[in-house]
Scaffold this active site. Structure first.
Site, short mmCIF file in Angstrom:
data_model
loop_
_atom_site.label_atom_id
_atom_site.label_comp_id
_atom_site.label_asym_id
_atom_site.label_seq_id
_atom_site.Cartn_x
_atom_site.Cartn_y
_atom_site.Cartn_z
N ARG A 1 -52.64 44.61 7.40
CA ARG A 1 -52.37 44.47 8.82
C ARG A 1 -52.14 45.73 9.58
O ARG A 1 -52.83 45.84 10.46
CB ARG A 1 -50.82 43.64 8.71
CG ARG A 1 -51.12 42.18 8.72
CD ARG A 1 -49.66 41.49 8.94
NE ARG A 1 -48.65 41.78 8.04
CZ ARG A 1 -48.44 40.99 7.09
NH1 ARG A 1 -49.01 39.99 6.86
NH2 ARG A 1 -47.49 41.33 6.14
N PHE B 1 -56.60 31.55 10.20
CA PHE B 1 -55.70 31.29 9.08
C PHE B 1 -54.58 32.13 9.46
O PHE B 1 -54.17 33.06 8.49
CB PHE B 1 -56.27 31.46 7.51
CG PHE B 1 -57.44 31.05 7.23
CD1 PHE B 1 -57.42 29.53 6.76
CD2 PHE B 1 -58.69 31.19 7.25
CE1 PHE B 1 -58.58 28.71 6.56
CE2 PHE B 1 -60.11 30.89 7.05
CZ PHE B 1 -59.81 29.45 6.44
N ASP C 1 -54.80 28.01 13.01
CA ASP C 1 -54.16 27.58 11.70
C ASP C 1 -53.88 26.10 11.85
O ASP C 1 -54.03 25.53 12.74
CB ASP C 1 -52.86 28.21 11.48
CG ASP C 1 -52.18 28.46 10.01
OD1 ASP C 1 -52.57 29.46 9.32
OD2 ASP C 1 -52.11 27.14 9.53
N ASN D 1 -58.70 22.99 11.68
CA ASN D 1 -59.11 23.22 10.70
C ASN D 1 -60.27 24.66 10.80
O ASN D 1 -61.10 24.18 11.78
CB ASN D 1 -59.84 22.02 9.89
CG ASN D 1 -60.47 22.34 8.81
OD1 ASN D 1 -60.63 23.36 8.34
ND2 ASN D 1 -61.01 21.20 8.03
N ASP E 1 -58.33 35.12 6.37
CA ASP E 1 -57.49 35.27 5.38
C ASP E 1 -56.91 33.82 4.73
O ASP E 1 -55.82 33.43 5.11
CB ASP E 1 -56.19 36.12 5.79
CG ASP E 1 -55.05 36.33 4.71
OD1 ASP E 1 -55.54 36.26 3.61
OD2 ASP E 1 -53.94 36.58 5.25
N CYS F 1 -57.22 35.34 -2.05
CA CYS F 1 -56.10 35.46 -2.69
C CYS F 1 -56.08 34.68 -3.84
O CYS F 1 -55.15 34.58 -4.68
CB CYS F 1 -54.99 35.20 -1.89
SG CYS F 1 -54.81 33.57 -1.26
#
Ligand code: SAH
Length: 393
Positions: free
Chosen positions: A210, A226, A248, A277, A298, A338
């Protein structure tokens, strides 16, 4: 202490100081170790390899506490916690943040335990029977080591099922946390819902990234895909972004993103919040000819096992391809995965495949990973789960 003997040639990973023993590596168990109880692990020739916590239901049958013969007790737990917490003091410079990870499981020699600090509150996650076994001692040591208003448990995480543990949440010490805990990170203020939010409330692992996005965001039209509770987009607003579009699927996350926006800027009108979405919203933007100077992708974990990697790969490729098409010339893309099972090499391949199909040329400015307070054990590659690429078109 009960003793576990490994099959010949299955001691290699422990000799390499990797902290997991899989069920298939075990030749013989002496006695009947308790759930989370401490066992001594021997190689086939009887050499002591270390001691660990026994988990009868998990495929990861033992998680090592250490690679020598030692008694595991409250003093051991307090020593490990003290080392983990002490390390953070030098890691994060003054004025960076009051919210960070104090204990990162295996990397801090405490498998199954995560402790995050949010200002005056600590939030813990116990993911294994080994960590669960020492819960009372952990809470007591934390109280002695970190002055705080209270300690809250957020062990509502799916992986506990593999250990035969039900979800568990609630106050462990002190008072209950307020509905919103306010934190500061690199000069931005965020309200965090530590009771209901994702993980322990906030994606602390993206702090350094960030800050990077913040450095580049001045004057940019930013797409924060996201967005969760605003994270990257709010950092961009603070840096003088011309506009930020948050997308989101979760309405509560966006509600908090709106709250966080007004907390940080008097130009809230420059921020737009779209509930939808991302896969569909990006297509709508493409069809409408929209473009951006800086795009953050993300997504949540698309793969949680090797079996779901193929499908996950398609998902990552799809959003990256669409994202690249929405970038203006010279535009920046911060893209992440992730999923622990997806390696940095695999992720690089997916993003480059997306560029090939999008017919775009990009350069990597920086390879990204989880923040410094989420260290990776040197002999435990599984600890590196967050990978990212910061690219310019
Ligand atoms: N970048 C954020 C963290 C993102 S977490 C930060 O720095 O704080 C991933 C987010 O993706 C979650 O908020 C989840 O609600 C959202 N999400 C999951 N699937 C989605 C989808 N298909 N479309 C839009 N959002 C989605």
């Amino acid at each position: 202490m009960k003793t576990v003997t490994l099959h010949p040639k299955r001691e290699f990973s422990l000799q390499r100081r990797h902290p997991w023993v899989f069920s298939g590596a075990i030749a013989h168990i002496d006695g009947d170790p308790q759930k989370g109880g401490t066992v001594r692990v021997l190689s086939s020739d009887g050499t002591v390899l270390g001691v660990g916590a026994f988990s009868p239901e998990s495929q990861i049958r033992i998680r090592m506490w250490c690679f020598e013969e030692r008694e595991i007790n409250a003093a051991f737990i307090a020593e490990r916690l003290g080392a983990a917490i002490g390390g953070r003091a030098t890691l994060l410079g003054e004025n960076v943040t009051n919210a960070y990870r104090l204990v990162n499981a295996e990397a801090d020699g405490l498998p199954g335990l995560v402790v995050d600090r949010y200002g005056d509150w600590l939030v813990c996650q116990f993911t294994t029977v080994g960590a669960e076994r020492w819960k009372a001692e952990i809470v007591e040591a934390l109280r002695a080591l970190v002055p705080c208003e209270g300690i809250y448990e957020r062990s509502d995480i799916d992986v506990r099922e593999h250990e035969g543990l039900p979800p568990s949440t609630g106050v462990l010490a002190g008072g209950p946390p307020p509905d919103r805990v306010e934190i500061v990170e690199h000069g931005c203020r965020y309200r965090v819902d530590v009771r209901e939010g994702h993980k322990t409330g906030f994606y602390l692992d993206q702090r350094d990234n960030r800050a990077l996005v913040k450095r580049f965001a001045n004057g940019c039209d930013v797409l924060n895909a996201f967005s969760y509770t605003g994270g990257f987009g709010i950092a961009a607003v603070a840096a003088g972004a011309a506009s930020v579009t948050h997308v989101d699927i979760s309405e509560p996350a966006l509600a908090l993103a709106r709250e966080n926006t007004t907390l940080n800027t008097c130009h809230a009108e420059a921020s737009t919040f779209i509930q939808g979405n991302v896969f569909e919203v990006l297509r709508t933007f493409r069809d409408a000819g929209r473009s951006f100077d800086l795009i953050v992708l993300d997504p949540p974990k698309f793969a949680d096992s090797r079996g779901s990697l193929m499908k996950a790969t398609r998902g990552y490729k799809d959003i990256n391809l669409l994202g690249m098409k929405l970038l203006r010339p010279g535009g920046l893309l911060a893209t992440f995965s992730c999923s622990g099972v997806m390696t940095a090499e695999m992720f690089h391949k997916v993003v480059s495949d997306a560029a090939v199909d999008a017919k775009r040329d990009l350069q990597i400015i920086k390879r990204l990973q989880q923040s410094e307070d989420h260290p990776e054990g040197l002999c435990f590659a599984e600890g590196l789960y967050l990978k990212g690429l910061f690219c310019r078109l």
